[in-house]
Design a protein around this motif. Structure first.
Motif, mmCIF file in Angstrom:
data_model
loop_
_atom_site.group_PDB
_atom_site.id
_atom_site.type_symbol
_atom_site.label_atom_id
_atom_site.label_comp_id
_atom_site.label_asym_id
_atom_site.label_seq_id
_atom_site.Cartn_x
_atom_site.Cartn_y
_atom_site.Cartn_z
ATOM 1 N N GLU A 88 -7.624 -7.493 99.064
ATOM 2 C CA GLU A 88 -6.360 -7.622 99.120
ATOM 3 C C GLU A 88 -5.555 -6.288 98.429
ATOM 4 O O GLU A 88 -4.629 -5.656 99.193
ATOM 5 N N THR A 89 -6.105 -5.812 97.198
ATOM 6 C CA THR A 89 -5.505 -4.676 96.533
ATOM 7 C C THR A 89 -5.713 -3.457 97.360
ATOM 8 O O THR A 89 -4.913 -2.489 97.658
ATOM 9 N N LEU A 90 -6.909 -3.263 98.091
ATOM 10 C CA LEU A 90 -7.271 -1.952 98.406
ATOM 11 C C LEU A 90 -6.986 -2.017 99.981
ATOM 12 O O LEU A 90 -6.983 -1.054 100.783
ATOM 13 N N GLY A 91 -6.532 -2.981 100.578
ATOM 14 C CA GLY A 91 -6.144 -3.027 102.104
ATOM 15 C C GLY A 91 -7.640 -3.253 102.934
ATOM 16 O O GLY A 91 -7.423 -2.615 104.260
ATOM 17 N N TYR A 92 -8.632 -3.694 102.381
ATOM 18 C CA TYR A 92 -9.874 -3.540 103.348
ATOM 19 C C TYR A 92 -10.326 -5.222 103.592
ATOM 20 O O TYR A 92 -9.584 -6.158 102.930
ATOM 21 N N ALA A 93 -11.100 -5.210 104.550
ATOM 22 C CA ALA A 93 -11.605 -6.653 104.877
ATOM 23 C C ALA A 93 -12.470 -6.990 103.664
ATOM 24 O O ALA A 93 -13.302 -6.173 103.208
ATOM 25 N N GLN A 94 -12.743 -8.361 103.644
ATOM 26 C CA GLN A 94 -13.759 -8.528 102.443
ATOM 27 C C GLN A 94 -15.090 -7.967 102.692
ATOM 28 O O GLN A 94 -15.853 -7.824 101.720
ATOM 29 N N SER A 95 -15.711 -8.168 103.989
ATOM 30 C CA SER A 95 -17.011 -7.691 104.262
ATOM 31 C C SER A 95 -17.126 -6.284 103.779
ATOM 32 O O SER A 95 -18.111 -5.973 103.783
ATOM 33 N N SER A 96 -15.986 -5.588 104.170
ATOM 34 C CA SER A 96 -16.206 -4.036 103.743
ATOM 35 C C SER A 96 -16.365 -3.854 102.225
ATOM 36 O O SER A 96 -17.173 -3.043 101.885
ATOM 37 N N ILE A 97 -15.789 -4.716 101.349
ATOM 38 C CA ILE A 97 -15.852 -4.718 99.970
ATOM 39 C C ILE A 97 -17.340 -5.013 99.708
ATOM 40 O O ILE A 97 -17.961 -4.219 98.934
ATOM 41 N N THR A 98 -17.803 -5.856 100.385
ATOM 42 C CA THR A 98 -19.080 -6.502 100.080
ATOM 43 C C THR A 98 -20.195 -5.391 100.536
ATOM 44 O O THR A 98 -21.274 -5.080 99.786
ATOM 45 N N THR A 99 -19.950 -4.608 101.750
ATOM 46 C CA THR A 99 -20.977 -3.490 102.031
ATOM 47 C C THR A 99 -20.734 -2.431 101.166
ATOM 48 O O THR A 99 -21.825 -1.958 100.797
ATOM 49 N N GLN A 100 -19.669 -2.232 100.566
ATOM 50 C CA GLN A 100 -19.673 -0.967 99.908
ATOM 51 C C GLN A 100 -20.413 -1.104 98.682
ATOM 52 O O GLN A 100 -21.072 -0.330 97.973
ATOM 53 N N ILE A 101 -20.200 -2.373 97.900
ATOM 54 C CA ILE A 101 -20.950 -2.662 96.882
ATOM 55 C C ILE A 101 -22.212 -2.642 96.785
ATOM 56 O O ILE A 101 -23.086 -2.242 96.081
ATOM 57 N N GLN A 102 -22.679 -3.209 98.035
ATOM 58 C CA GLN A 102 -24.180 -3.244 98.354
ATOM 59 C C GLN A 102 -24.701 -1.848 98.316
ATOM 60 O O GLN A 102 -25.825 -1.422 97.961
ATOM 61 N N ARG A 103 -24.107 -0.966 99.089
ATOM 62 C CA ARG A 103 -24.716 0.314 99.134
ATOM 63 C C ARG A 103 -24.667 1.193 97.766
ATOM 64 O O ARG A 103 -25.339 2.093 97.718
ATOM 65 N N LEU A 104 -23.478 0.938 96.907
ATOM 66 C CA LEU A 104 -23.520 1.480 95.812
ATOM 67 C C LEU A 104 -24.819 1.048 95.138
ATOM 68 O O LEU A 104 -25.204 1.773 94.255
ATOM 69 N N GLU A 105 -25.037 -0.185 94.964
ATOM 70 C CA GLU A 105 -26.050 -0.779 94.297
ATOM 71 C C GLU A 105 -27.385 -0.029 94.858
ATOM 72 O O GLU A 105 -28.392 0.095 93.891
#
Length: 295
Positions: free
Chosen positions: A23-40
Protein backbone atom coordinates in the motif's frame (compact mmCIF):
# COMPACT_ATOMS: atom_id res chain seq x y z
CA UNK A 1 17.27 -2.89 -9.52
CA UNK A 2 18.58 -4.10 -6.14
CA UNK A 3 18.18 -0.55 -4.80
CA UNK A 4 14.42 -0.92 -5.40
CA UNK A 5 14.43 -4.29 -3.64
CA UNK A 6 16.24 -2.77 -0.63
CA UNK A 7 13.66 0.01 -0.47
CA UNK A 8 10.89 -2.61 -0.48
CA UNK A 9 12.74 -4.61 2.18
CA UNK A 10 12.95 -1.54 4.43
CA UNK A 11 9.20 -0.96 4.11
CA UNK A 12 8.34 -4.57 4.93
CA UNK A 13 10.69 -4.42 7.94
CA UNK A 14 9.08 -1.14 9.04
CA UNK A 15 5.47 -2.36 8.86
CA UNK A 16 6.01 -6.07 9.43
CA UNK A 17 3.55 -6.63 6.61
CA UNK A 18 3.69 -7.27 2.89
CA UNK A 19 0.23 -5.76 2.57
CA UNK A 20 1.13 -2.45 4.28
CA UNK A 21 4.38 -2.24 2.33
CA UNK A 22 2.46 -2.76 -0.93
CA UNK A 23 0.00 0.00 0.00
CA UNK A 24 2.80 2.41 0.91
CA UNK A 25 4.81 1.78 -2.24
CA UNK A 26 1.87 1.44 -4.61
CA UNK A 27 2.76 -2.12 -5.67
CA UNK A 28 0.68 -5.26 -5.87
CA UNK A 29 1.34 -7.57 -2.92
CA UNK A 30 2.63 -10.24 -5.31
CA UNK A 31 5.28 -7.77 -6.52
CA UNK A 32 6.44 -7.21 -2.93
CA UNK A 33 6.70 -10.97 -2.40
CA UNK A 34 8.67 -11.41 -5.62
CA UNK A 35 11.10 -8.59 -4.76
CA UNK A 36 11.83 -10.01 -1.31
CA UNK A 37 12.37 -13.47 -2.79
CA UNK A 38 14.85 -12.11 -5.35
CA UNK A 39 16.67 -10.19 -2.62
CA UNK A 40 16.94 -13.37 -0.55
CA UNK A 41 18.25 -15.23 -3.60
CA UNK A 42 20.83 -12.49 -4.16
CA UNK A 43 22.12 -12.67 -0.58
CA UNK A 44 21.63 -16.41 -0.21
CA UNK A 45 19.83 -16.01 3.10
CA UNK A 46 16.33 -15.87 4.54
CA UNK A 47 15.66 -12.27 5.53
CA UNK A 48 12.07 -12.41 6.84
CA UNK A 49 10.04 -14.99 8.74
CA UNK A 50 6.32 -15.05 9.42
CA UNK A 51 5.20 -14.94 13.05
CA UNK A 52 1.42 -15.08 13.12
CA UNK A 53 0.20 -12.25 10.93
CA UNK A 54 3.48 -10.31 11.05
CA UNK A 55 6.75 -10.60 9.18
CA UNK A 56 9.83 -10.42 11.39
CA UNK A 57 13.49 -9.99 10.48
CA UNK A 58 15.83 -12.94 10.82
CA UNK A 59 19.38 -12.36 12.09
CA UNK A 60 20.46 -12.01 8.45
CA UNK A 61 17.61 -9.57 7.90
CA UNK A 62 18.65 -7.48 10.94
CA UNK A 63 22.20 -7.28 9.56
CA UNK A 64 21.00 -6.30 6.08
CA UNK A 65 18.63 -3.64 7.44
CA UNK A 66 21.55 -1.64 8.83
CA UNK A 67 23.18 -1.60 5.41
CA UNK A 68 19.89 -0.90 3.65
CA UNK A 69 19.31 2.14 5.88
CA UNK A 70 22.80 3.46 5.18
CA UNK A 71 22.45 2.82 1.44
CA UNK A 72 19.13 4.68 1.49
CA UNK A 73 20.71 7.61 3.33
CA UNK A 74 23.61 7.81 0.88
CA UNK A 75 21.25 7.53 -2.08
CA UNK A 76 19.11 10.41 -0.83
CA UNK A 77 22.22 12.49 -0.12
CA UNK A 78 23.59 11.79 -3.60
CA UNK A 79 20.31 12.88 -5.20
CA UNK A 80 20.40 16.12 -3.27
CA UNK A 81 24.02 16.84 -4.17
CA UNK A 82 23.54 15.98 -7.84
CA UNK A 83 20.32 18.00 -8.03
CA UNK A 84 21.91 21.05 -6.46
CA UNK A 85 25.39 20.46 -7.87
CA UNK A 86 26.56 22.13 -4.68
CA UNK A 87 29.85 20.26 -4.56
CA UNK A 88 32.54 19.29 -7.03
CA UNK A 89 35.01 20.95 -9.34
CA UNK A 90 34.52 23.18 -12.37
CA UNK A 91 37.51 23.69 -14.68
CA UNK A 92 37.82 26.83 -16.79
CA UNK A 93 40.52 27.35 -19.39
CA UNK A 94 41.37 30.90 -20.35
CA UNK A 95 44.19 33.25 -21.31
CA UNK A 96 46.12 35.33 -18.79
CA UNK A 97 44.37 38.59 -19.71
CA UNK A 98 40.88 37.25 -19.08
CA UNK A 99 41.91 35.30 -15.99
CA UNK A 100 43.29 38.46 -14.41
CA UNK A 101 41.01 41.22 -15.67
CA UNK A 102 37.72 39.65 -16.73
CA UNK A 103 36.93 36.57 -14.64
CA UNK A 104 37.42 37.69 -10.99
CA UNK A 105 34.16 39.65 -10.71
CA UNK A 106 32.22 36.73 -12.18
CA UNK A 107 33.97 34.21 -9.93
CA UNK A 108 33.08 36.30 -6.90
CA UNK A 109 29.38 36.19 -7.82
CA UNK A 110 29.61 32.46 -8.66
CA UNK A 111 31.19 31.65 -5.29
CA UNK A 112 28.33 33.40 -3.55
CA UNK A 113 25.78 31.14 -5.29
CA UNK A 114 27.87 27.92 -5.27
CA UNK A 115 30.17 28.15 -2.23
CA UNK A 116 31.11 24.45 -2.24
CA UNK A 117 32.09 24.25 -5.91
CA UNK A 118 35.84 24.36 -6.41
CA UNK A 119 36.77 26.38 -9.51
CA UNK A 120 40.09 25.55 -11.18
CA UNK A 121 41.45 28.11 -13.64
CA UNK A 122 43.74 26.54 -16.21
CA UNK A 123 45.79 29.15 -18.09
CA UNK A 124 46.88 28.57 -21.67
CA UNK A 125 46.75 29.91 -25.19
CA UNK A 126 43.71 29.55 -27.43
CA UNK A 127 44.81 26.40 -29.34
CA UNK A 128 45.41 24.59 -26.03
CA UNK A 129 42.10 25.76 -24.55
CA UNK A 130 40.07 24.79 -27.61
CA UNK A 131 41.62 21.32 -27.82
CA UNK A 132 41.24 20.72 -24.09
CA UNK A 133 37.55 21.68 -24.19
CA UNK A 134 37.04 19.27 -27.11
CA UNK A 135 38.80 16.46 -25.23
CA UNK A 136 36.79 17.09 -22.07
CA UNK A 137 39.81 18.09 -19.99
CA UNK A 138 38.18 21.49 -19.43
CA UNK A 139 34.50 22.11 -18.69
CA UNK A 140 34.51 25.47 -20.46
CA UNK A 141 36.92 27.80 -22.19
CA UNK A 142 36.87 31.59 -22.30
CA UNK A 143 38.88 32.86 -25.24
CA UNK A 144 39.69 36.14 -26.95
CA UNK A 145 39.29 35.71 -30.70
CA UNK A 146 37.54 36.90 -33.81
CA UNK A 147 34.09 35.22 -33.95
CA UNK A 148 34.88 31.54 -33.37
CA UNK A 149 33.09 28.58 -34.92
CA UNK A 150 33.75 24.85 -34.60
CA UNK A 151 31.26 22.04 -35.33
CA UNK A 152 32.24 20.22 -32.11
CA UNK A 153 31.82 23.25 -29.86
CA UNK A 154 29.13 25.61 -28.73
CA UNK A 155 30.43 29.18 -28.75
CA UNK A 156 28.80 32.39 -27.60
CA UNK A 157 30.08 35.95 -27.80
CA UNK A 158 30.14 37.65 -24.42
CA UNK A 159 31.42 41.07 -25.42
CA UNK A 160 33.74 42.88 -27.83
CA UNK A 161 37.21 43.73 -26.49
CA UNK A 162 39.04 46.85 -27.62
CA UNK A 163 42.67 46.28 -28.57
CA UNK A 164 45.00 49.21 -28.02
CA UNK A 165 48.56 50.20 -28.79
CA UNK A 166 50.21 51.11 -25.50
CA UNK A 167 53.19 53.44 -25.21
CA UNK A 168 55.07 55.36 -22.58
CA UNK A 169 53.72 58.88 -21.93
CA UNK A 170 56.80 60.33 -23.74
CA UNK A 171 56.26 58.38 -26.99
CA UNK A 172 55.40 60.28 -30.18
CA UNK A 173 52.04 58.44 -30.35
CA UNK A 174 51.01 59.94 -27.03
CA UNK A 175 47.91 62.04 -27.54
CA UNK A 176 46.88 60.33 -30.79
CA UNK A 177 43.19 59.35 -30.97
CA UNK A 178 43.89 56.10 -32.86
CA UNK A 179 46.65 54.08 -34.51
CA UNK A 180 46.62 52.51 -37.99
CA UNK A 181 48.84 49.76 -39.33
CA UNK A 182 51.02 52.14 -41.39
CA UNK A 183 51.82 54.09 -38.22
CA UNK A 184 53.80 51.10 -36.96
CA UNK A 185 56.51 51.48 -39.63
CA UNK A 186 59.94 51.11 -37.95
CA UNK A 187 58.45 50.97 -34.49
CA UNK A 188 59.97 48.78 -31.77
CA UNK A 189 57.36 46.18 -30.87
CA UNK A 190 57.00 44.19 -27.67
CA UNK A 191 54.98 41.07 -28.47
CA UNK A 192 53.05 38.55 -26.43
CA UNK A 193 53.96 34.86 -26.63
CA UNK A 194 53.51 32.70 -29.72
CA UNK A 195 50.00 31.22 -29.83
CA UNK A 196 48.33 34.50 -28.85
CA UNK A 197 45.57 35.24 -31.37
CA UNK A 198 45.92 39.00 -31.46
CA UNK A 199 49.71 38.72 -31.81
CA UNK A 200 49.18 36.42 -34.82
CA UNK A 201 46.67 38.84 -36.33
CA UNK A 202 49.00 41.81 -35.83
CA UNK A 203 51.90 40.04 -37.56
CA UNK A 204 49.60 38.98 -40.41
CA UNK A 205 48.39 42.56 -40.93
CA UNK A 206 51.91 43.99 -40.76
CA UNK A 207 53.14 41.49 -43.34
CA UNK A 208 50.16 42.06 -45.64
CA UNK A 209 50.80 45.81 -45.59
CA UNK A 210 54.57 45.40 -45.91
CA UNK A 211 55.19 47.35 -42.72
CA UNK A 212 58.74 47.05 -41.40
CA UNK A 213 59.19 46.91 -37.64
CA UNK A 214 61.73 45.95 -35.01
CA UNK A 215 60.93 43.10 -32.65
CA UNK A 216 62.33 44.31 -29.34
CA UNK A 217 61.02 41.77 -26.83
CA UNK A 218 58.66 38.82 -26.47
CA UNK A 219 57.00 38.00 -23.16
CA UNK A 220 54.47 35.49 -21.96
CA UNK A 221 53.59 37.82 -19.10
CA UNK A 222 51.47 40.96 -19.44
CA UNK A 223 52.99 42.65 -16.41
CA UNK A 224 56.44 42.40 -17.98
CA UNK A 225 55.10 43.89 -21.22
CA UNK A 226 53.49 46.80 -19.39
CA UNK A 227 56.64 47.52 -17.39
CA UNK A 228 58.83 47.53 -20.49
CA UNK A 229 56.41 49.82 -22.29
CA UNK A 230 56.29 52.24 -19.35
CA UNK A 231 60.11 52.41 -19.44
CA UNK A 232 60.05 53.31 -23.13
CA UNK A 233 61.52 50.03 -24.41
CA UNK A 234 58.90 49.66 -27.12
CA UNK A 235 55.18 49.67 -27.83
CA UNK A 236 52.72 46.79 -27.58
CA UNK A 237 49.27 45.66 -28.65
CA UNK A 238 47.11 44.50 -25.74
CA UNK A 239 43.43 44.36 -24.73
CA UNK A 240 42.42 47.62 -23.09
CA UNK A 241 41.02 45.85 -20.02
CA UNK A 242 44.56 44.71 -19.21
CA UNK A 243 45.89 48.27 -18.88
CA UNK A 244 42.90 50.20 -17.53
CA UNK A 245 44.57 50.83 -14.17
CA UNK A 246 47.88 51.98 -15.68
CA UNK A 247 45.99 54.32 -18.04
CA UNK A 248 44.10 55.79 -15.10
CA UNK A 249 47.36 56.43 -13.24
CA UNK A 250 49.01 57.99 -16.31
CA UNK A 251 51.77 55.35 -16.39
CA UNK A 252 50.85 54.22 -19.91
CA UNK A 253 49.13 55.83 -22.87
CA UNK A 254 46.70 53.77 -24.94
CA UNK A 255 45.28 54.36 -28.43
CA UNK A 256 42.79 52.07 -30.21
CA UNK A 257 44.34 50.05 -33.03
CA UNK A 258 42.01 50.57 -35.97
CA UNK A 259 41.87 47.91 -38.69
CA UNK A 260 38.89 46.12 -40.27
CA UNK A 261 40.25 42.68 -39.32
CA UNK A 262 40.73 43.60 -35.68
CA UNK A 263 37.38 42.61 -34.25
CA UNK A 264 38.10 40.55 -31.17
CA UNK A 265 35.52 39.18 -28.77
CA UNK A 266 35.56 37.47 -25.40
CA UNK A 267 33.79 34.18 -26.11
CA UNK A 268 32.67 31.23 -24.05
CA UNK A 269 33.03 27.73 -25.49
CA UNK A 270 32.06 24.24 -24.37
CA UNK A 271 31.69 20.88 -26.11
CA UNK A 272 28.33 20.22 -27.77
CA UNK A 273 28.24 16.81 -26.09
CA UNK A 274 29.10 18.28 -22.67
CA UNK A 275 26.66 17.41 -19.89
CA UNK A 276 25.88 20.68 -18.16
CA UNK A 277 25.72 20.40 -14.39
CA UNK A 278 23.64 22.83 -12.37
CA UNK A 279 26.83 24.64 -11.38
CA UNK A 280 27.94 24.95 -15.00
CA UNK A 281 24.52 26.20 -16.05
CA UNK A 282 24.70 28.70 -13.21
CA UNK A 283 28.09 29.95 -14.40
CA UNK A 284 26.90 30.30 -17.99
CA UNK A 285 23.80 32.22 -16.91
CA UNK A 286 25.76 34.43 -14.52
CA UNK A 287 28.36 35.42 -17.13
CA UNK A 288 25.78 36.01 -19.87
CA UNK A 289 23.56 38.06 -17.57
CA UNK A 290 26.47 40.15 -16.30
CA UNK A 291 27.67 41.00 -19.78
CA UNK A 292 24.17 41.85 -20.93
CA UNK A 293 23.74 44.21 -18.00
CA UNK A 294 27.11 45.84 -18.69
CA UNK A 295 26.35 46.49 -22.37
Amino acid sequence: MELTYLKTFREVAKWGSYTRAAETLGYAQSSITTQIQRLEESYGATLLERYGRRMKLTMAGEALLQYANEIHRLHEESKEVVAKQSKGTLTIGTIETLAAFYLPQHLQAFQRDYPDVNVVIQPGNEPYIIESVKEGDLDVGIILDPPFKDPELHSSILREETLVIITSPEHKFSGRSEIHVEDLERESLILTEDGCTYRAMLLKVLKANQVNFKLSYEFGNLEAIKQCVSYGLGIALVPRIAVAEEIRKGQIMAMPFVHPEFKFYTQLIYANKKWKSKALLGLLELISRSNYQND
